[in-house]
Design a protein around this motif. Structure first.
Motif, PDB file in Angstrom:
ATOM      1  N   THR A  29      65.373  96.405   8.012  1.00  0.00           N
ATOM      2  CA  THR A  29      65.211  95.106   8.659  1.00  0.00           C
ATOM      3  C   THR A  29      64.958  94.056   7.581  1.00  0.00           C
ATOM      4  N   LEU A  74      66.370 101.991  14.337  1.00  0.00           N
ATOM      5  CA  LEU A  74      65.914 100.954  15.261  1.00  0.00           C
ATOM      6  C   LEU A  74      64.405 101.035  15.483  1.00  0.00           C
ATOM      7  N   ALA A  75      63.874 102.247  15.633  1.00  0.00           N
ATOM      8  CA  ALA A  75      62.430 102.408  15.812  1.00  0.00           C
ATOM      9  C   ALA A  75      61.677 101.977  14.552  1.00  0.00           C
ATOM     10  N   TRP A  76      62.209 102.322  13.379  1.00  0.00           N
ATOM     11  CA  TRP A  76      61.579 101.867  12.129  1.00  0.00           C
ATOM     12  C   TRP A  76      61.551 100.339  12.093  1.00  0.00           C
ATOM     13  N   ALA A  77      62.666  99.709  12.463  1.00  0.00           N
ATOM     14  CA  ALA A  77      62.719  98.244  12.447  1.00  0.00           C
ATOM     15  C   ALA A  77      61.645  97.664  13.357  1.00  0.00           C
ATOM     16  N   ASP A  78      61.458  98.252  14.532  1.00  0.00           N
ATOM     17  CA  ASP A  78      60.408  97.792  15.446  1.00  0.00           C
ATOM     18  C   ASP A  78      59.028  97.959  14.823  1.00  0.00           C
ATOM     19  N   VAL A  79      58.777  99.119  14.251  1.00  0.00           N
ATOM     20  CA  VAL A  79      57.471  99.381  13.624  1.00  0.00           C
ATOM     21  C   VAL A  79      57.211  98.378  12.510  1.00  0.00           C
ATOM     22  N   ASP A  81      58.601  95.365  11.923  1.00  0.00           N
ATOM     23  CA  ASP A  81      58.453  93.998  12.410  1.00  0.00           C
ATOM     24  C   ASP A  81      57.102  93.797  13.113  1.00  0.00           C
ATOM     25  N   GLU A  82      56.676  94.774  13.907  1.00  0.00           N
ATOM     26  CA  GLU A  82      55.371  94.685  14.572  1.00  0.00           C
ATOM     27  C   GLU A  82      54.242  94.685  13.538  1.00  0.00           C
ATOM     28  N   LYS A 140      51.412 103.603  19.939  1.00  0.00           N
ATOM     29  CA  LYS A 140      52.538 102.984  20.639  1.00  0.00           C
ATOM     30  C   LYS A 140      53.838 103.758  20.445  1.00  0.00           C
ATOM     31  N   HIS A 141      54.039 104.309  19.242  1.00  0.00           N
ATOM     32  CA  HIS A 141      55.304 104.972  18.917  1.00  0.00           C
ATOM     33  C   HIS A 141      55.184 106.496  18.903  1.00  0.00           C
TER      34      HIS A 141
END
Length: 160
Positions: A29, A74-79, A81-82, A140-141
Motif C-alpha cells: 500500500t 488486501l488484508a495486509w493493506a488494511d492492517v 492503513d489502520e 480485529k484480524h
C-alpha cells in the motif's frame, strides 16, 4: 503482531534496503502518487521539507506476524492503513512493502513523520501506543495475540 519503530534521516539508505532485489519486495500500500520507489522517495523528501526542524523526519516501521500466520495482500493493506491512521500517520506520505526473506511474514513501512500540513507526527509514548494498536489489530484480524512488553517483562517497547 510484532511492531518496531525507528526514526531516521537516511531515507535513501532505507529505501535501498526495503526495495533491494534480494529481499523480494512487493508494494502492499502507499499514499503517494506512485508506487515506484524513485517517485515515492521524491514524495517523502517533499513532505520532510515542509518542516525543517525535525532531526529525523522519516519513520521505518516493521510489522511482523507470528511464524505460521499469513495475511492476503488486501488484508495486509488494511492492517497497515489502520495502523498508520491510529499512530497518527494517516495524513503522511508512506509506502509499505512486504519482504520474502524470513520465515515469518512482515512488512516495512517507510513514512514521512511530517503530515500534509507541515506538522510533525507526535512520537510521545509511541512505543507503548504501537503495542496497544497491535493488540487491537490482532483481535480485529484474528491474529495470534503477542504479549506487550509490560506483560512479558520486556521494557524496550517492542512487541516481541
Amino acid at each position: 503482531m510484532i511492531t518496531k519503530i525507528f526514526h531516521t534521516v537516511a531515507v535513501d539508505d532505507l529505501m535501498a534496503y526495503v526495495f533491494a532485489p534480494g529481499k523480494s519486495p512487493e508494494v502492499i500500500t502507499y499514499t503517494m502518487a506512485s508506487a515506484d520507489p524513485g517517485a515515492a522517495l521524491a514524495d517523502l523528501r517533499g513532505y520532510a521539507r515542509r518542516h525543517g526542524g525535525v532531526a529525523r523526519p522519516y519513520a521505518h516501521i516493521v510489522l511482523s506476524l507470528e511464524p505460521g500466520e499469513s495475511l492476503s495482500k488486501l488484508a495486509w493493506a488494511d492492517v497497515i492503513d489502520e495502523y498508520m491512521k491510529a499512530m497518527g500517520y494517516g495524513m503522511c506520505a508512506y509506502i509499505a512493502a512486504s519482504h520474502g526473506d524470513r520465515a515469518h511474514e512482515h512488512v516495512h513501512v517507510i513514512a514521512s513523520r511530517i503530515d500534509g500540513k507541515g506538522r510533525r507526527v507526535s512520537d510521545s509514548f509511541e512505543r507503548y501506543r504501537t503495542q496497544e494498536i497491535a493488540r487491537a489489530l490482532e483481535k480485529k484480524h484474528n491474529l495470534s495475540p503477542t504479549p506487550s512488553a509490560w506483560d512479558s517483562g520486556r521494557d524496550r517497547g517492542e512487541s516481541h
